[in-house]
Design a protein around this motif. Structure first.
Motif, mmCIF file in Angstrom:
data_model
loop_
_atom_site.group_PDB
_atom_site.id
_atom_site.type_symbol
_atom_site.label_atom_id
_atom_site.label_comp_id
_atom_site.label_asym_id
_atom_site.label_seq_id
_atom_site.Cartn_x
_atom_site.Cartn_y
_atom_site.Cartn_z
ATOM 1 N N UNK A 252 0.856 -1.189 0.000
ATOM 2 C CA UNK A 252 0.000 0.000 0.000
ATOM 3 C C UNK A 252 0.889 1.234 0.000
ATOM 4 N N UNK A 253 0.809 2.017 -1.042
ATOM 5 C CA UNK A 253 1.528 3.285 -1.062
ATOM 6 C C UNK A 253 0.729 4.326 -0.285
ATOM 7 N N UNK A 254 1.432 5.109 0.524
ATOM 8 C CA UNK A 254 0.790 6.047 1.434
ATOM 9 C C UNK A 254 0.797 7.442 0.827
ATOM 10 N N UNK A 255 -0.342 7.840 0.285
ATOM 11 C CA UNK A 255 -0.460 9.129 -0.385
ATOM 12 C C UNK A 255 -0.526 10.272 0.627
ATOM 13 N N UNK A 256 0.021 11.398 0.227
ATOM 14 C CA UNK A 256 -0.087 12.596 1.050
ATOM 15 C C UNK A 256 1.074 12.814 1.991
ATOM 16 N N UNK A 257 2.024 11.886 2.042
ATOM 17 C CA UNK A 257 3.154 12.073 2.953
ATOM 18 C C UNK A 257 4.486 11.822 2.242
ATOM 19 N N UNK A 258 4.529 12.045 0.942
ATOM 20 C CA UNK A 258 5.796 11.912 0.231
ATOM 21 C C UNK A 258 6.827 12.861 0.846
ATOM 22 N N UNK A 259 8.002 12.337 1.114
ATOM 23 C CA UNK A 259 9.063 13.136 1.724
ATOM 24 C C UNK A 259 9.089 13.060 3.230
ATOM 25 N N UNK A 260 8.047 12.495 3.841
ATOM 26 C CA UNK A 260 8.042 12.340 5.294
ATOM 27 C C UNK A 260 8.956 11.196 5.687
ATOM 28 N N UNK A 261 9.641 11.342 6.817
ATOM 29 C CA UNK A 261 10.466 10.247 7.324
ATOM 30 C C UNK A 261 9.597 9.414 8.254
ATOM 31 N N UNK A 262 8.919 8.440 7.678
ATOM 32 C CA UNK A 262 8.017 7.591 8.449
ATOM 33 C C UNK A 262 8.839 6.653 9.323
ATOM 34 N N UNK A 263 8.446 6.561 10.604
ATOM 35 C CA UNK A 263 9.264 5.821 11.570
ATOM 36 C C UNK A 263 8.484 4.744 12.311
ATOM 37 N N UNK A 264 7.419 5.147 13.016
ATOM 38 C CA UNK A 264 6.685 4.216 13.856
ATOM 39 C C UNK A 264 5.350 3.830 13.253
ATOM 40 N N UNK A 265 4.826 2.678 13.692
ATOM 41 C CA UNK A 265 3.531 2.211 13.217
ATOM 42 C C UNK A 265 2.862 1.416 14.325
ATOM 43 N N UNK A 266 1.545 1.589 14.469
ATOM 44 C CA UNK A 266 0.787 0.733 15.382
ATOM 45 C C UNK A 266 -0.676 0.711 14.945
ATOM 46 N N UNK A 267 -1.332 -0.392 15.246
ATOM 47 C CA UNK A 267 -2.753 -0.526 14.947
ATOM 48 C C UNK A 267 -3.565 0.238 15.994
ATOM 49 N N UNK A 268 -4.462 1.102 15.539
ATOM 50 C CA UNK A 268 -5.428 1.737 16.434
ATOM 51 C C UNK A 268 -6.519 0.734 16.778
ATOM 52 N N UNK A 269 -6.914 -0.036 15.794
ATOM 53 C CA UNK A 269 -7.815 -1.183 15.945
ATOM 54 C C UNK A 269 -7.530 -2.110 14.773
ATOM 55 N N UNK A 270 -8.325 -3.140 14.591
ATOM 56 C CA UNK A 270 -8.030 -4.108 13.534
ATOM 57 C C UNK A 270 -8.122 -3.517 12.129
#
Length: 300
Positions: A252-270
């Motif tokens: 899944x490509x994440x639109x709207x954040x090109x150039x962001x240094x994405x670091x952390x990830x967590x599920x808010x819910x399933x």
């Protein structure tokens, strides 16, 4: 004399027929980033890892930051500052938890020269309601069994890691392989000790993995990463036991954040995933929401 082209053809047929098949069901779609926490208070400028615990969001700064874990609210205000006793922030990169413990990974290794890789283990019951406090830690130390050299050019090592999940009483690490843009999967016990680890599997993510989490129902693994200044997410589902890469996979490509240094990830819910990015010229340190339901209803 045997023609060299004939030899190459025979070799190709042989390896094609004898190599084990690996299940692959990859679809590439996109999701639009939605604002969730537009800015987190100034002490937390990197949010290198992200976790939800006790109705708050938790993160930390990476290399050179204080040995502190920060709990913040939906408004972005920091409510808790937890100092890890007898710990040092050499390069903290990932955080995960199970029912009783929190695990914080000090295993960032961009140059491949570290011999002090470790995971700090914290008892959840030791974290009180006090806004500032200090907690005891246990150390899970490890080294890569296959690593023979500790001399790499910067950002050229396969022995870097920024992603970890707790699952079925084990810790799973996903490498940030600068060399060939794959990720190697490692498995570790959750008990204090010193371990040598070897890869149990690999997957061609075609980029650099910077975070991981598993859904509350334990049915979906998510990896976050980037390549060529574009952020993307991998989802793995329908996997047998802990063989994540043998299940179905989706990019899944994440639109709207090109150039962001994405670091952390967590599920808010399933069905919803949070992604953090650090402060940069283009973005505040903040948290974005990605609604997986939009993959199901065709609105991506």
């Amino acid at each position: 004399m045997i023609n060299i082209h004939s030899c190459l053809l025979l070799m190709f047929v042989f390896f094609s027929c004898t190599a084990p098949e690996k299940k692959e069901n990859i679809a590439t779609v996109s999701l639009q980033a939605e604002e969730f926490i537009p800015e987190v208070a100034g002490k937390l400028i990197e949010i290198s890892g992200l976790m939800i615990f006790n109705d708050h969001f938790w993160g930390f700064n990476d290399s050179g930051g204080k040995n502190e874990l920060y709990g913040f609210s939906k408004s972005g205000k920091i409510k808790y500052e937890i100092e890890l006793d007898d710990a040092k922030n050499r390069d903290w990169e990932s955080i995960t938890h199970n029912k009783k413990h929190i695990f914080l990974g000090d295993f960032g290794n961009n140059m491949g020269n570290r011999n002090n890789l470790r995971i700090y283990k914290i008892k959840k019951k030791d974290i009180s309601k006090k806004e500032e406090q200090k907690v005891d830690t246990k150390e899970i130390e490890f080294q890569y069994a296959n690593q023979e050299s500790f001399h790499f050019f910067d950002n050229a090592t396969p022995y870097d890691c920024e992603a970890m999940v707790a699952y079925n009483n084990k810790l799973y690490l996903f490498s940030k392989n600068w060399r060939d843009r794959t990720t190697w999967l490692y498995k570790l016990p959750t008990q204090k000790g010193k371990y040598e680890i070897t890869p149990t599997d690999t997957f061609d993510v075609k980029g650099l993995v910077t975070g991981a989490d598993i859904s509350p129902d334990k049915k979906t693994l998510a990896l976050i990463g980037y390549e060529n200044y574009r952020s993307y997410m991998w989802l793995f589902s329908n996997f047998p036991e802990d063989r994540f890469f043998e299940g179905d996979s989706q990019t899944i490509y994440l639109d709207g954040i090109d150039g962001a240094q994405t670091e952390g990830i967590c599920f808010l819910n399933n069905d919803s995933i949070l992604v953090s990015c650090e402060e940069s010229k283009s973005f505040n340190q903040q948290v974005f929401l990605f609604d997986l339901n939009k993959l199901k209803d065709g609105t991506h």
